[in-house]
Design an enzyme around this catalytic site. Structure first.
Site, short mmCIF file in Angstrom:
data_model
loop_
_atom_site.label_atom_id
_atom_site.label_comp_id
_atom_site.label_asym_id
_atom_site.label_seq_id
_atom_site.Cartn_x
_atom_site.Cartn_y
_atom_site.Cartn_z
CG LEU A 167 7.77 -27.65 -2.54
CD1 LEU A 167 6.93 -28.45 -1.54
CD2 LEU A 167 8.06 -26.27 -1.96
CB THR A 192 19.47 -18.84 -2.43
OG1 THR A 192 18.86 -19.85 -1.63
CG2 THR A 192 18.95 -17.46 -2.04
CG ASP A 196 26.81 -23.34 2.91
OD1 ASP A 196 25.82 -23.77 3.53
OD2 ASP A 196 27.96 -23.78 3.07
CG ASN A 236 12.38 -25.29 -0.33
OD1 ASN A 236 11.54 -26.11 0.04
ND2 ASN A 236 13.24 -25.55 -1.31
CB SER A 239 7.88 -27.59 8.97
OG SER A 239 8.09 -28.58 9.94
CE1 TYR A 249 13.77 -32.98 7.08
CE2 TYR A 249 11.91 -34.29 7.85
CZ TYR A 249 12.43 -33.32 7.02
OH TYR A 249 11.60 -32.66 6.13
CE LYS A 251 12.43 -29.76 7.87
NZ LYS A 251 12.64 -28.48 7.13
CB THR A 263 10.70 -33.73 -4.27
OG1 THR A 263 11.00 -34.14 -2.92
CG2 THR A 263 9.29 -33.15 -4.32
#
Length: 275
Positions: free
Chosen positions: A13, A31, A55, A82, A133, A147, A151, A182
């Site tokens: 994305l 970045t 990083d 992101n 998120s 994960y 989030k 993705t």
């Protein structure tokens, strides 16, 4: 024309968003973790794209890169957090190092990018923060516990700072995509399987991912265009949900939680001291 600062633009994305913004004439400070990840775009848009190596687990590096971005651009209109990834395993399977890295990347990295940007956004008197998120920031799926940990945490953080930053004309929006085609799935970090979990929901979801039967029905281009439209029309909402599965799963989760809460109304109110 707006100037955007976007983390995690090598793939997925973040890269699609960068491509579409450059094509429409906006400027992007992107970045990446790999030096030549956006070389094709840098060649095509030499005056509109600035690429930095970052990083997000390195707090000092975050501060230096963000300070330099504002110094180079003068004004940055939109900060997009992101960068992140998913740790895909049952609760016992992850190593301590994997858990720490998931937290450092998805929570601490996001928090520190925002903290580094805020003095500059306050000084310029405006700005928008988009925190990526997931539907997994409002609902849950087996095998994604760590994960979800990150989030749900970052959503609570952003919901709080949205109240703190509103007086400075700084808007915060939590973007909650569902499953998109993705690189997210191919970049999932895994751990050695504990056989006892094979006959649990964790095993069911793992097999669905491995066999490519886990439904992915959302179009990346459409969702990215929705993000751009959201910013260009100057809308403001605390959350932006992207994808049919995200809408349905989040709604079902919220309805279930509200029903459970209402069922405990009398218990909750009984503790209230009457004035």
């Amino acid at each position: 024309m707006k100037t955007w600062f976007i983390t995690g633009t090598s793939t997925g994305l973040g890269k699609v968003l960068t491509e579409k913004l450059l094509a429409k004439g906006d400027k992007v400070i992107a970045t990446v973790r790999t030096k030549n990840a956006l070389e094709d775009l840098r060649t095509k848009y030499p005056d509109a794209l600035l690429v930095s190596i970052l990083d997000v687990t390195n707090v000092d590096q975050i501060k230096n890169i963000v300070d330099k971005a504002f110094s180079d651009a003068g004004t940055i209109d939109v900060i997009v957090n992101n960068a992140g990834y998913g740790l895909f395993c049952s609760v016992e399977e992850a190593t301590d190092e994997q858990i720490d890295h998931q937290i450092q990347t998805n929570i601490i990295g996001s928090v520190q990018v925002i903290r580094a940007a805020l003095p500059h956004l306050r000084a310029q008197g405006h700005g928008k923060i988009l925190q990526l998120s997931s539907a997994g920031g409002q609902t849950t799926y087996p095998n994604f516990s760590y994960y979800h940990l990150t989030k749900w945490a970052v959503e609570g953080f952003c919901e709080t700072i949205a109240q703190e930053l509103s007086p400075f004309n700084i808007d915060v929006t939590i973007v909650e995509p569902g499953a998109h085609s993705t690189s997210f799935g191919s970049n999932l970090q895994t751990a050695p399987i504990i056989e006892d979990y094979n006959k649990t929901p964790a095993g069911d979801v793992r097999r669905a991912i491995e066999s490519n039967t886990f439904p992915i029905n959302n179009d990346v281009d459409t969702s990215v265009q929705a993000i751009i439209h959201y910013i260009d029309t100057d809308e403001q909402s605390l959350r932006l949900t992207l994808g049919g599965d995200a809408y349905r799963d989040i709604r079902a989760s919220l309805v279930s939680r509200l029903e459970a809460l209402d069922a405990q109304k009398e218990i909750a109110l009984a503790s209230e001291i009457k004035s």
